[in-house]
Design an enzyme around this catalytic site. Structure first.
Site, PDB file in Angstrom:
ATOM      1  N   HIS A  10       0.908  -1.109   0.074  1.00 27.54           N
ATOM      2  CA  HIS A  10       0.059  -0.097  -0.012  1.00 27.54           C
ATOM      3  C   HIS A  10       0.922   1.312  -0.022  1.00 27.54           C
ATOM      4  O   HIS A  10       1.574   1.411   1.033  1.00 27.54           O
ATOM      5  CB  HIS A  10      -0.952  -0.135   1.261  1.00 27.54           C
ATOM      6  CG  HIS A  10      -1.994   1.012   1.197  1.00 27.54           C
ATOM      7  ND1 HIS A  10      -2.133   1.973   2.439  1.00 27.54           N
ATOM      8  CD2 HIS A  10      -2.760   1.413   0.504  1.00 27.54           C
ATOM      9  CE1 HIS A  10      -3.029   2.431   2.089  1.00 27.54           C
ATOM     10  NE2 HIS A  10      -3.318   2.475   0.852  1.00 27.54           N
ATOM     11  N   ARG A  11       0.812   1.973  -1.060  1.00 30.26           N
ATOM     12  CA  ARG A  11       1.903   3.327  -1.402  1.00 30.26           C
ATOM     13  C   ARG A  11       3.103   2.508  -1.077  1.00 30.26           C
ATOM     14  O   ARG A  11       4.069   3.512  -0.760  1.00 30.26           O
ATOM     15  CB  ARG A  11       1.362   4.280  -0.323  1.00 30.26           C
ATOM     16  CG  ARG A  11      -0.065   4.660  -0.406  1.00 30.26           C
ATOM     17  CD  ARG A  11      -0.715   5.474   0.564  1.00 30.26           C
ATOM     18  NE  ARG A  11      -1.868   5.766   0.888  1.00 30.26           N
ATOM     19  CZ  ARG A  11      -2.569   6.230   1.974  1.00 30.26           C
ATOM     20  NH1 ARG A  11      -1.772   7.158   2.589  1.00 30.26           N
ATOM     21  NH2 ARG A  11      -3.838   5.979   2.357  1.00 30.26           N
ATOM     22  N   GLU A  37       0.651  -0.803  -5.079  1.00 28.63           N
ATOM     23  CA  GLU A  37      -0.492   0.100  -5.050  1.00 28.63           C
ATOM     24  C   GLU A  37      -0.185   1.649  -4.779  1.00 28.63           C
ATOM     25  O   GLU A  37       0.748   1.942  -4.002  1.00 28.63           O
ATOM     26  CB  GLU A  37      -1.564  -0.306  -3.792  1.00 28.63           C
ATOM     27  CG  GLU A  37      -2.738   0.511  -4.053  1.00 28.63           C
ATOM     28  CD  GLU A  37      -3.033   1.920  -3.426  1.00 28.63           C
ATOM     29  OE1 GLU A  37      -3.879   2.456  -3.388  1.00 28.63           O
ATOM     30  OE2 GLU A  37      -2.031   1.819  -2.511  1.00 28.63           O
ATOM     31  N   ASP A  39      -1.257   5.871  -5.870  1.00 29.24           N
ATOM     32  CA  ASP A  39      -2.557   6.751  -6.291  1.00 29.24           C
ATOM     33  C   ASP A  39      -1.923   8.022  -7.079  1.00 29.24           C
ATOM     34  O   ASP A  39      -0.513   8.267  -7.099  1.00 29.24           O
ATOM     35  CB  ASP A  39      -2.723   7.660  -5.006  1.00 29.24           C
ATOM     36  CG  ASP A  39      -3.118   6.688  -3.892  1.00 29.24           C
ATOM     37  OD1 ASP A  39      -4.118   5.976  -3.712  1.00 29.24           O
ATOM     38  OD2 ASP A  39      -2.141   6.557  -2.907  1.00 29.24           O
ATOM     39  N   HIS A  52      -0.983  10.489  -2.247  1.00 30.44           N
ATOM     40  CA  HIS A  52      -2.482  10.022  -1.898  1.00 30.44           C
ATOM     41  C   HIS A  52      -3.211  11.206  -1.763  1.00 30.44           C
ATOM     42  O   HIS A  52      -4.422  11.034  -2.214  1.00 30.44           O
ATOM     43  CB  HIS A  52      -2.422   9.319  -0.433  1.00 30.44           C
ATOM     44  CG  HIS A  52      -3.729   8.959  -0.088  1.00 30.44           C
ATOM     45  ND1 HIS A  52      -4.246   9.443   0.775  1.00 30.44           N
ATOM     46  CD2 HIS A  52      -4.558   7.626  -0.171  1.00 30.44           C
ATOM     47  CE1 HIS A  52      -5.442   8.929   1.088  1.00 30.44           C
ATOM     48  NE2 HIS A  52      -5.592   7.695   0.538  1.00 30.44           N
ATOM     49  N   GLU A 114      -4.668   3.580  -8.268  1.00 33.32           N
ATOM     50  CA  GLU A 114      -6.034   4.295  -7.948  1.00 33.32           C
ATOM     51  C   GLU A 114      -6.107   5.597  -8.464  1.00 33.32           C
ATOM     52  O   GLU A 114      -5.268   6.450  -8.259  1.00 33.32           O
ATOM     53  CB  GLU A 114      -6.029   4.274  -6.497  1.00 33.32           C
ATOM     54  CG  GLU A 114      -7.360   5.093  -5.840  1.00 33.32           C
ATOM     55  CD  GLU A 114      -7.607   5.234  -4.547  1.00 33.32           C
ATOM     56  OE1 GLU A 114      -8.199   6.228  -4.076  1.00 33.32           O
ATOM     57  OE2 GLU A 114      -6.755   4.626  -3.686  1.00 33.32           O
ATOM     58  N   LYS A 116      -7.475   9.156  -8.019  1.00 29.41           N
ATOM     59  CA  LYS A 116      -7.858   9.819  -7.020  1.00 29.41           C
ATOM     60  C   LYS A 116      -8.959  11.143  -7.477  1.00 29.41           C
ATOM     61  O   LYS A 116      -8.709  12.280  -7.382  1.00 29.41           O
ATOM     62  CB  LYS A 116      -6.771  10.429  -6.074  1.00 29.41           C
ATOM     63  CG  LYS A 116      -5.793   9.554  -5.537  1.00 29.41           C
ATOM     64  CD  LYS A 116      -6.551   8.544  -4.529  1.00 29.41           C
ATOM     65  CE  LYS A 116      -6.877   9.564  -3.248  1.00 29.41           C
ATOM     66  NZ  LYS A 116      -7.634   8.725  -2.170  1.00 29.41           N
ATOM     67  N   ASP A 231       0.209  -1.897   4.648  1.00 27.11           N
ATOM     68  CA  ASP A 231       1.394  -1.232   4.728  1.00 27.11           C
ATOM     69  C   ASP A 231       2.728  -1.572   4.971  1.00 27.11           C
ATOM     70  O   ASP A 231       3.733  -0.821   5.024  1.00 27.11           O
ATOM     71  CB  ASP A 231       1.009  -0.083   5.791  1.00 27.11           C
ATOM     72  CG  ASP A 231      -0.070   0.903   5.809  1.00 27.11           C
ATOM     73  OD1 ASP A 231      -0.484   0.966   4.587  1.00 27.11           O
ATOM     74  OD2 ASP A 231      -0.509   1.443   6.543  1.00 27.11           O
TER      75      ASP A 231
END
Length: 248
Positions: A10-11, A37, A39, A52, A114, A116, A231
């Site tokens: 995640h990020r 992943e 954004d 993000h 993703e 945003k 994370d």
């Protein structure tokens, strides 16, 4: 029993590195994550910026909205100092820089992007992202996700074969309708919501977020969900390995 659940960072390795930075993504790759992943937003000059939040305040030494800054201004920001002085001078990456890193590392896992667009619409961002990937020869599996149904609809119109996923906290009926209409392939629910609705969808269609505790990781691995978004990819890999050994 083999655990097939993928681990998506995640990020990047958000728990141990400044989120959505090249060092965070590199760490996740080095740790063995099955996926990354991230954004994407539009800058003032319509450049694809990886961050993000809609503003730069939380993760950099600057302030203000991304959409109000051009790329040159964003590149002057420090995206590491707020996480730790150790990472002072870390830059905000563009989407192209992230993709270049994945290509350089011959990354063949999942790349979950993703859009945003749930708070700021960024007109044209879907087409820009789509056209960018159409021009790049990449080795990874590309998956789009968004909280914004309109963005998913646009991407589906551009290419009905694209792998899309609906992010949601509570809009389960809407997500199921999108899957029924073949606009999305999978669901990305909040793990807290999913644990309250354990029979929402088949495990092979679920990639919950943000799965950080050992307990939540075990919950997902026991059910062989398609993936978890976490994370802490290194921790998740360890838990998955230990559980896999115990199930042999």
């Amino acid at each position: 029993m083999k655990i097939d659940t993928k681990i998506i960072a995640h990020r990047g390795s958000k728990g141990t590195r400044p989120e959505n930075t090249l060092i965070s993504f590199q760490t996740a790759i080095d740790e063995g994550a099955d996926g990354i992943e991230t954004d994407v937003h539009f800058s003032k000059d319509n450049q694809l910026v990886v961050m993000h939040d809609e503003t730069v305040d939380r993760t950099t030494n600057g302030s203000g909205r991304i959409v109000d800054k051009n790329l040159a201004e964003i590149k002057h920001l420090d995206a590491g100092i707020r996480f730790s002085p150790e990472f002072k001078g870390t830059a905000v990456p563009t989407l192209q820089e992230v993709v270049d890193l994945l290509i350089k590392d011959h990354f063949t896992g999942i790349f979950n992007l993703e859009l945003k667009t749930n708070k700021i619409q960024y007109p044209g961002i879907e087409e820009t992202v789509f056209n960018y990937f159409a021009s790049v020869d990449f080795p990874f599996q590309l998956i789009y996700s968004s909280f914004n149904v309109h963005s998913l609809e646009i991407l589906n119109q551009l290419d009905p074969q694209l792998a899309g996923a609906k992010l949601f906290k509570t809009a389960a009926k809407q997500a199921k309708a999108l899957k029924k209409d073949h606009m999305i392939a999978d669901f990305h629910p909040d793990i807290r919501w999913l644990k309250r609705h354990p029979f929402f969808a088949p495990a092979q269609n679920l990639r919950p977020w943000t799965v950080n505790s050992t307990e939540d990781m075990q919950y997902c691995f026991e059910r062989n969900m398609a993936a978890i978004i976490t994370d802490y990819p290194a921790r998740a890999i360890q838990v998955r390995t230990e559980m896999g050994r115990g199930l042999e």
